[in-house]
Design an enzyme around this catalytic site. Structure first.
Site, PDB file in Angstrom:
ATOM      1  CG  HIS A  65      -2.052  -0.946   1.144  1.00  0.00           C
ATOM      2  ND1 HIS A  65      -3.255  -0.749   1.756  1.00  0.00           N
ATOM      3  CD2 HIS A  65      -2.161  -2.118   0.468  1.00  0.00           C
ATOM      4  CE1 HIS A  65      -4.062  -1.768   1.482  1.00  0.00           C
ATOM      5  NE2 HIS A  65      -3.415  -2.611   0.702  1.00  0.00           N
ATOM      6  N   PRO A 282      -4.236   0.937  18.956  1.00  0.00           N
ATOM      7  CG  PRO A 282      -6.019  -0.461  18.425  1.00  0.00           C
ATOM      8  CD  PRO A 282      -5.421   0.316  19.554  1.00  0.00           C
ATOM      9  CE  LYS A 286       3.708   4.269  13.633  1.00  0.00           C
ATOM     10  NZ  LYS A 286       4.365   4.050  12.367  1.00  0.00           N
TER      11      LYS A 286
HETATM   12  P1  FAD Z   1       2.024 -10.940  21.759  1.00  0.00           P
HETATM   13  O1  FAD Z   1       1.604 -11.054  20.357  1.00  0.00           O
HETATM   14  O2  FAD Z   1       1.024 -10.558  22.792  1.00  0.00           O
HETATM   15  O3  FAD Z   1       2.698 -12.318  22.161  1.00  0.00           O
HETATM   16  C1  FAD Z   1       3.008 -12.672  23.499  1.00  0.00           C
HETATM   17  C2  FAD Z   1       2.991 -14.181  23.631  1.00  0.00           C
HETATM   18  O4  FAD Z   1       3.391 -14.541  24.954  1.00  0.00           O
HETATM   19  C3  FAD Z   1       1.591 -14.750  23.437  1.00  0.00           C
HETATM   20  O5  FAD Z   1       1.641 -15.813  22.519  1.00  0.00           O
HETATM   21  C4  FAD Z   1       1.176 -15.189  24.835  1.00  0.00           C
HETATM   22  O6  FAD Z   1       0.290 -16.293  24.808  1.00  0.00           O
HETATM   23  C5  FAD Z   1       2.525 -15.545  25.454  1.00  0.00           C
HETATM   24  N1  FAD Z   1       2.539 -15.508  26.925  1.00  0.00           N
HETATM   25  C6  FAD Z   1       1.921 -14.632  27.752  1.00  0.00           C
HETATM   26  N2  FAD Z   1       2.178 -14.926  29.023  1.00  0.00           N
HETATM   27  C7  FAD Z   1       2.998 -15.996  29.031  1.00  0.00           C
HETATM   28  C8  FAD Z   1       3.595 -16.769  30.055  1.00  0.00           C
HETATM   29  N3  FAD Z   1       3.403 -16.477  31.320  1.00  0.00           N
HETATM   30  N4  FAD Z   1       4.376 -17.791  29.694  1.00  0.00           N
HETATM   31  C9  FAD Z   1       4.583 -18.102  28.378  1.00  0.00           C
HETATM   32  N5  FAD Z   1       4.007 -17.417  27.369  1.00  0.00           N
HETATM   33  C10 FAD Z   1       3.236 -16.365  27.691  1.00  0.00           C
HETATM   34  N6  FAD Z   1       0.238  -3.786  15.456  1.00  0.00           N
HETATM   35  C11 FAD Z   1       0.758  -3.388  14.265  1.00  0.00           C
HETATM   36  O7  FAD Z   1       1.983  -3.201  14.164  1.00  0.00           O
HETATM   37  N7  FAD Z   1      -0.031  -3.196  13.158  1.00  0.00           N
HETATM   38  C12 FAD Z   1      -1.382  -3.357  13.216  1.00  0.00           C
HETATM   39  O8  FAD Z   1      -2.066  -3.226  12.189  1.00  0.00           O
HETATM   40  C13 FAD Z   1      -1.960  -3.702  14.481  1.00  0.00           C
HETATM   41  N8  FAD Z   1      -3.300  -3.850  14.597  1.00  0.00           N
HETATM   42  C14 FAD Z   1      -3.785  -4.349  15.782  1.00  0.00           C
HETATM   43  C15 FAD Z   1      -5.150  -4.532  15.863  1.00  0.00           C
HETATM   44  C16 FAD Z   1      -5.697  -5.031  17.039  1.00  0.00           C
HETATM   45  C17 FAD Z   1      -7.175  -5.218  17.121  1.00  0.00           C
HETATM   46  C18 FAD Z   1      -4.845  -5.375  18.137  1.00  0.00           C
HETATM   47  C19 FAD Z   1      -5.405  -5.968  19.391  1.00  0.00           C
HETATM   48  C20 FAD Z   1      -3.490  -5.185  18.065  1.00  0.00           C
HETATM   49  C21 FAD Z   1      -2.957  -4.655  16.894  1.00  0.00           C
HETATM   50  N9  FAD Z   1      -1.596  -4.437  16.776  1.00  0.00           N
HETATM   51  C22 FAD Z   1      -1.080  -3.959  15.601  1.00  0.00           C
HETATM   52  C23 FAD Z   1      -0.691  -4.744  17.897  1.00  0.00           C
HETATM   53  C24 FAD Z   1       0.000  -6.089  17.751  1.00  0.00           C
HETATM   54  O9  FAD Z   1      -0.949  -7.117  17.588  1.00  0.00           O
HETATM   55  C25 FAD Z   1       0.881  -6.376  18.989  1.00  0.00           C
HETATM   56  O10 FAD Z   1       1.678  -5.254  19.253  1.00  0.00           O
HETATM   57  C26 FAD Z   1       1.770  -7.609  18.790  1.00  0.00           C
HETATM   58  O11 FAD Z   1       1.014  -8.790  18.937  1.00  0.00           O
HETATM   59  C27 FAD Z   1       2.940  -7.649  19.801  1.00  0.00           C
HETATM   60  O12 FAD Z   1       3.667  -8.843  19.669  1.00  0.00           O
HETATM   61  P2  FAD Z   1       4.381  -9.495  20.912  1.00  0.00           P
HETATM   62  O13 FAD Z   1       5.058 -10.716  20.386  1.00  0.00           O
HETATM   63  O14 FAD Z   1       5.177  -8.477  21.626  1.00  0.00           O
HETATM   64  O15 FAD Z   1       3.216  -9.889  21.921  1.00  0.00           O
HETATM   65  C1  DHB Z   2      -5.160  -2.602  10.732  1.00  0.00           C
HETATM   66  C2  DHB Z   2      -5.134  -2.202  12.043  1.00  0.00           C
HETATM   67  C3  DHB Z   2      -4.783  -0.896  12.335  1.00  0.00           C
HETATM   68  O1  DHB Z   2      -4.747  -0.486  13.606  1.00  0.00           O
HETATM   69  C4  DHB Z   2      -4.478   0.012  11.337  1.00  0.00           C
HETATM   70  O2  DHB Z   2      -4.167   1.286  11.657  1.00  0.00           O
HETATM   71  C5  DHB Z   2      -4.478  -0.409  10.040  1.00  0.00           C
HETATM   72  C6  DHB Z   2      -4.822  -1.729   9.732  1.00  0.00           C
HETATM   73  C7  DHB Z   2      -5.536  -3.992  10.410  1.00  0.00           C
HETATM   74  O3  DHB Z   2      -5.713  -4.801  11.349  1.00  0.00           O
HETATM   75  O4  DHB Z   2      -5.703  -4.310   9.230  1.00  0.00           O
END
Ligand code: FAD
Ligand code: DHB
Length: 380
Positions: A65, A282, A286
C-alpha cells in the site's frame, strides 16, 4: 518467553546468528496461529522478515500500500504516504507472520507450546532461571539471557523490580470483525464520524477487516450483526454513495485501548521486547512493528555479546529502543485523538478535530510529517 511475533522472530534471528534458544509459550499452537490481530507491516518490518528468510509467503500474498483514504465531514482525501516518505506498507495478517515463523523453527530449534506455571526466578542474577511444566514434568532452565516477549499480560515484567511504568487507558475500545467479503477498496479507509471512528482494512482479495470505535464497557452480545453493519454503513458514509460489501463475520472481538511503557526494558540479564514492554492504542498500527524493531536491536546486541564478550550494545538496548518507542507512543496517541470521538467532549472539540483533519488533508507539510510517522521513518 512467548511465541508471539517478538519471541518467534527473536528466536529466528538468534538461530541465524548461531545462538541457541528455547521458546516457551503457555498457549496452544492452534490458539497462537489463529489469533487475529495486526495487519499492517511497515517496510522496515518486511525487510527484516526477508533478511530472516521468512518472507516467501508474504512476498506472494501481501498487498503493498502506498496511500490510504481519510473520510471526515462528508469529504474524502487520499494521503499518499509513500510519495511523501519514500516508504510503503504491506497488508499481511499477524497470524500469517506467526505461522511463517513457527514453520521456520519447527524441527530446527526448541519451541514448546502449552507450558504451564511459567516463571522467571533470580531475575537480578547473572544466570536467571526459567521454570515451567511440560506434559506434567517440571523443567528448570538456567539461562544466559531471558527475554520476556510474553505480551502485556506476561509474567516477566513483574519479576523485574523497580521498573518505572507509564499508563493511560482510553475511554473507548475497538470492535474488530473479520469478514468473508472482497474489500471494497484497494486502500485502507480511516473514517472520523460524529458517531465515532471506523476503519476499513483487508487481509486478502476475499477477506475484509473492519473496526468500529465502541464503548469500553460494551460486550459482543450488545453488537449483533445488524447493529455492526448499520453502524459501519453510517460511519463509513455509505449514504454518500460509497458501497460496503457485507458478508459472513468469521471472527469478532473487542479490544480495549491503552498506552503503556515500562522503563528500562532490561534488568541484568533479563530483557523485555514488544508488548511486554510497551502498548500503543492500535490506531496507527504500531504495536507489531515496534515489537519487530525491538527484536532487531536485541538480536544484534546479543550476537555482539556472544561473539566478542562486549556488553556495550546490550547495555544500550533499552535506551536505543525507548527513543523509537516514545516517538510511536506519542504519534499513536495523537492519531487516536485525531480520529476518535471522546465521551462528554465539548461540541467545540468536534470542530477542532475537523479543523485538524482539514489542515492535514490540505497541507503538504502536515501530510509529509504525518507520513514519516505513519510509515515509521520519523527521526526519534
Ligand atoms: P504478543 O503477540 O502478545 O505475544 C506474546 C505471547 O506470549 C503470546 O503468545 C502469549 O500467549 C505468550 N505468553 C503470555 N504470558 C505468558 C507466560 N506467562 N508464559 C509463556 N508465554 C506467555 N500492530 C501493528 O503493528 N499493526 C497493526 O495493524 C496492528 N493492529 C492491531 C489490531 C488489534 C485489534 C490489536 C489488538 C493489536 C494490533 N496491533 C497492531 C498490535 C500487535 O498485535 C501487537 O503489538 C503484537 O502482537 C505484539 O507482539 P508481541 O510478540 O510483543 O506480543
Ligand atoms: C489494521 C489495524 C490498524 O490499527 C491500522 O491502523 C491499520 C490496519 C488492520 O488490522 O488491518
Amino acid at each position: 518467553m512467548g511465541a508471539g511475533p517478538a519471541g518467534l522472530l527473536l528466536g529466528r534471528l538468534l538461530h541465524l546468528a548461531g545462538i541457541d534458544s528455547v521458546i516457551v509459550e503457555h498457549r496452544s499452537r492452534d490458539y497462537v496461529q489463529k489469533r487475529v490481530r495486526a495487519g499492517l507491516l511497515e517496510q522496515g518490518t518486511v525487510e527484516l522478515l526477508r533478511e530472516a528468510g521468512v518472507a516467501h509467503r508474504l512476498d506472494q500474498l501481501a498487498a503493498v500500500h502506498t496511500g490510504f483514504e481519510l473520510r471526515f465531514a462528508e469529504e474524502s482525501v487520499r494521503i499518499p504516504f509513500a510519495d511523501l516518505s519514500g516508504r510503503s506498507v504491506w497488508m499481511y495478517g499477524q497470524a500469517e507472520v506467526v505461522k511463517d515463523l513457527i514453520a521456520a523453527r519447527e524441527g530446527v530449534a526448541e519451541l514448546h507450546f502449552d507450558a504451564r506455571d511459567v516463571v522467571v526466578d533470580e531475575a537480578g542474577g547473572e544466570r536467571p532461571v526459567l521454570r515451567y511444566s511440560l506434559d506434567g514434568e517440571r523443567v528448570e532452565l538456567r539461562c544466559d539471557i531471558v527475554v520476556g516477549c510474553d505480551g502485556y499480560h506476561g509474567v516477566t515484567r513483574s519479576r523485574m523490580p523497580g521498573l518505572r511504568t507509564y499508563e493511560h487507558a482510553y475511554p473507548f475500545a475497538w470492535l474488530g470483525i473479520l469478514v468473508e467479503a472482497p474489500p471494497i477498496a484497494k486502500e485502507l479507509i480511516y473514517a472520523c464520524h460524529e458517531r465515532g471512528f471506523s476503519l476499513y482494512s483487508m487481509r486478502s482479495p476475499t477477506v475484509s477487516r473492519l473496526y468500529l470505535q465502541v464503548d469500553p464497557t460494551d460486550t459482543l452480545d450488545q453488537w449483533p450483526d445488524d447493529r455492526v453493519w448499520a453502524e459501519l454503513h453510517t460511519r463509513l458514509g455509505t449514504d454518500l454513495g460509497y458501497g460496503l460489501n457485507e458478508g459472513p463475520i468469521l471472527e469478532r472481538g473487542i479490544t480495549s485501548m491503552r498506552s503503556f511503557v515500562a522503563e528500562p526494558m532490561s534488568r541484568g540479564n533479563v530483557f523485555l521486547a514488544g508488548d511486554a514492554a510497551h502498548i500503543v492504542p492500535p490506531t496507527a498500527a504500531k504495536g507489531l512493528n515496534l515489537a519487530v524493531s525491538d527484536v532487531r536491536v536485541l538480536a544484534e546486541a546479543l550476537a555482539d555479546w556472544f561473539t566478542t564478550g562486549d556488553r556495550k550494545a546490550l547495555d544500550g538496548y533499552s535506551e536505543r529502543c525507548l527513543r523509537r518507542v516514545w516517538r510511536a507512543e506519542e504519534f499513536s496517541d495523537w492519531m487516536t485523538g485525531l480520529l476518535h470521538r471522546f465521551p462528554d467532549e465539548r461540541n467545540m472539540q468536534f470542530r477542532f478535530r475537523e479543523a485538524r483533519l482539514r489542515y492535514l488533508a490540505g497541507s503538504e507539510a502536515a501530510m509529509s510529517s504525518f507520513s514519516e510517522n505513519y510509515v515509521g521513518s520519523a527521526v526519534a
